[in-house]
Design an enzyme around this catalytic site. Sequence first.
Site, PDB file in Angstrom:
ATOM      1  N   HIS A  33       0.820  -1.221   0.000  1.00  0.00           N
ATOM      2  CA  HIS A  33       0.000   0.000   0.000  1.00  0.00           C
ATOM      3  C   HIS A  33       0.852   1.268   0.000  1.00  0.00           C
ATOM      4  O   HIS A  33       0.324   2.358  -0.260  1.00  0.00           O
ATOM      5  CB  HIS A  33      -0.918   0.034   1.219  1.00  0.00           C
ATOM      6  CG  HIS A  33      -1.995  -1.007   1.195  1.00  0.00           C
ATOM      7  ND1 HIS A  33      -2.852  -1.170   0.136  1.00  0.00           N
ATOM      8  CD2 HIS A  33      -2.346  -1.959   2.112  1.00  0.00           C
ATOM      9  CE1 HIS A  33      -3.689  -2.167   0.396  1.00  0.00           C
ATOM     10  NE2 HIS A  33      -3.400  -2.659   1.581  1.00  0.00           N
ATOM     11  N   ASP A  74      -2.661 -10.620  -2.230  1.00  0.00           N
ATOM     12  CA  ASP A  74      -3.238 -10.063  -1.005  1.00  0.00           C
ATOM     13  C   ASP A  74      -4.695  -9.705  -1.280  1.00  0.00           C
ATOM     14  O   ASP A  74      -5.047  -9.312  -2.392  1.00  0.00           O
ATOM     15  CB  ASP A  74      -2.461  -8.811  -0.589  1.00  0.00           C
ATOM     16  CG  ASP A  74      -2.836  -8.292   0.791  1.00  0.00           C
ATOM     17  OD1 ASP A  74      -2.066  -8.520   1.738  1.00  0.00           O
ATOM     18  OD2 ASP A  74      -3.905  -7.659   0.916  1.00  0.00           O
ATOM     19  N   HIS A 124      -6.329  -7.235  -0.449  1.00  0.00           N
ATOM     20  CA  HIS A 124      -6.468  -5.810  -0.738  1.00  0.00           C
ATOM     21  C   HIS A 124      -5.615  -5.441  -1.957  1.00  0.00           C
ATOM     22  O   HIS A 124      -4.514  -5.954  -2.130  1.00  0.00           O
ATOM     23  CB  HIS A 124      -6.019  -4.961   0.455  1.00  0.00           C
ATOM     24  CG  HIS A 124      -6.731  -5.296   1.730  1.00  0.00           C
ATOM     25  ND1 HIS A 124      -6.192  -6.139   2.674  1.00  0.00           N
ATOM     26  CD2 HIS A 124      -7.937  -4.903   2.197  1.00  0.00           C
ATOM     27  CE1 HIS A 124      -7.047  -6.254   3.688  1.00  0.00           C
ATOM     28  NE2 HIS A 124      -8.109  -5.518   3.431  1.00  0.00           N
ATOM     29  N   ASP A 172      -4.319 -12.758   3.678  1.00  0.00           N
ATOM     30  CA  ASP A 172      -5.569 -12.298   4.266  1.00  0.00           C
ATOM     31  C   ASP A 172      -6.790 -12.665   3.430  1.00  0.00           C
ATOM     32  O   ASP A 172      -7.923 -12.327   3.802  1.00  0.00           O
ATOM     33  CB  ASP A 172      -5.541 -10.800   4.550  1.00  0.00           C
ATOM     34  CG  ASP A 172      -4.908  -9.986   3.445  1.00  0.00           C
ATOM     35  OD1 ASP A 172      -4.594 -10.558   2.387  1.00  0.00           O
ATOM     36  OD2 ASP A 172      -4.716  -8.772   3.628  1.00  0.00           O
TER      37      ASP A 172
END
Length: 587
Positions: free
Chosen positions: A326, A362, A364, A453
């Site tokens: 991120h 991931d 996200h 995740d």
Amino acid sequence: MASDMRPPNSKKGGVPSHARVSDQACHDKFQSCDGDGKPSRAAVNGVSVKENHGTCSSNPDHAGAVLVDGAKGSIAQSGHVDSADYDCAGCLHGENGSPMACDLQQESDRDQAGHTLDDLFFFDDEEEDDIDWEPSARIVENRWFCTNCTMPNMDEVTHCQNCNDHKGSEVLAGYDVFQASFAQAALISADTALPPGSTAIGFDEQMLLHSEVEIKPNPHPERPNRLRAIAASLAAAGIFPSKCALVPPREITKKELLMVHTSDHVESVEQTKNMLYSYFTSDTYANKESARAAKLAAGLCADLASLIVSGRVNNGFALVRPPGHHAGVKQAMGFCLHNNAAVAALAAQKAGAKKVLIVDWDVHHGNGTQEIFEGNKSVLYISLHRHEDGNFYPGTGAAHEVGVLDGQGFSVNIPWSCGGVGDDDYIFAFQHVVLPIAAEFAPDITIVSAGFDAARGDPLGCCDVTPAGYSQMTSMLTTCSEGRLLIILEGGYNLRSISSSATEVVKVLLGDGPCYGKGAAAPSKEGMQTVLQVLEIQQQYWPVLVPILASLQAQQGLALSKYGSRMFDLVDLTCILLAGKPQTVNI
């Protein structure tokens, strides 16, 4: 992510992405996200936004950032939650303003979205509550937090309602054994003779010192025990450190970081060493050890990439934190300080790789990685993530985001429309999108931003990928770049899920076969819709996708001619045919 792209506009998959998880949300395969009915809304409390552009000041809502000498300052401000809604996987999502990500820049249009972790754990019965409150002063009664996944449970419950772990279970058993063997392990040196096909691992216990210092009633999901759990699992499996080469820790240099990030960003992270604790966003913390931990993580990733490209080792696993995907050109967010995958990609190119593939699984979207390479056709970025029309953190990563200028077509986003996505959807996307594009691109090294995740039982991802699924995806990626593969840990917050998944991944790196075969995967209806959408968009950049899309469309036509469309749409019928169970269809 383009430099003028709108800032991320939603919470980190519940980071929090949900205050409560329904009993089956992260365990059962989702049915459909097309229904109109939703559980009742619940107002969620959070600390309010106090915007501050270009300077660092104290934050009364967050007790500020405490300097080492006791004075107060602040790297960033806290977020605010107004309301929340359940998604189709049973997770509660909030709506928020845009708390500031402190990159020491003046532009307000780069403010990043973030939410306090308190809305993950606290909620009340009022529809709206904008009252500011002090997280550290919140009194929590009659509940306990799961050691495995950090989710709250009422005292009378003996097993976690999210991950089913027992209230008093020991998650980190075996780490002491790992520590003893790790202390005796020999580090790779320039003259170390390594056997052909070696697997290297990057790890250093100093990265465990990065932790949230501020006293809060609820634990932060990105915690040091994530590394401890994986290390203990690898040791218990007899893998690490006994079967892997150990890369010596090294802090990345400022010069290397400036190839990825702005000088202001690098300096803002470095300044945290002078503070007891600080926040870049309301849930992206730092303490006085975080800058060193972030530089060690990036340095290990860079050196692993160089070792792989040089041929000294065949592949590697970076057991590092804080995570990185991120972190963009000039902002830290989403628990990430420096972008480890981006640093590794450029280190690989410096070592001789001309083309680098980054696969990000991931849950996200890696908005930072996409932003860094969106105009660079020598780095292909492919991400599989929950998106839900931009309502899942960080809100970026739609299928139409394909890169800019010379980099058009070199950002490939596979955005799931719902939670609960599992092995079959991921494998189907790999077979029909990821691997065909990767083969045409022909990378010299493949880097995986390996967040776990999306694993079953994760409190933030609410998806259904199993260790066998991660094993299968890793095995499939070994066919790219002649096996030169670097796995970099990103997210993942259920300790049992991340440790078992990471262990299966490393087993594949060591030469073990995947947990199950490479048969055709039957996707869910939502998974099929996503893949078809991506193929429609990306076929103009990757001709190899044209016959794949045509084949799936032909199967739709076959399904329509065989069964009609009175009760099923084309995607339903195509999924039935792919599953090989047409006899179950009753018209």
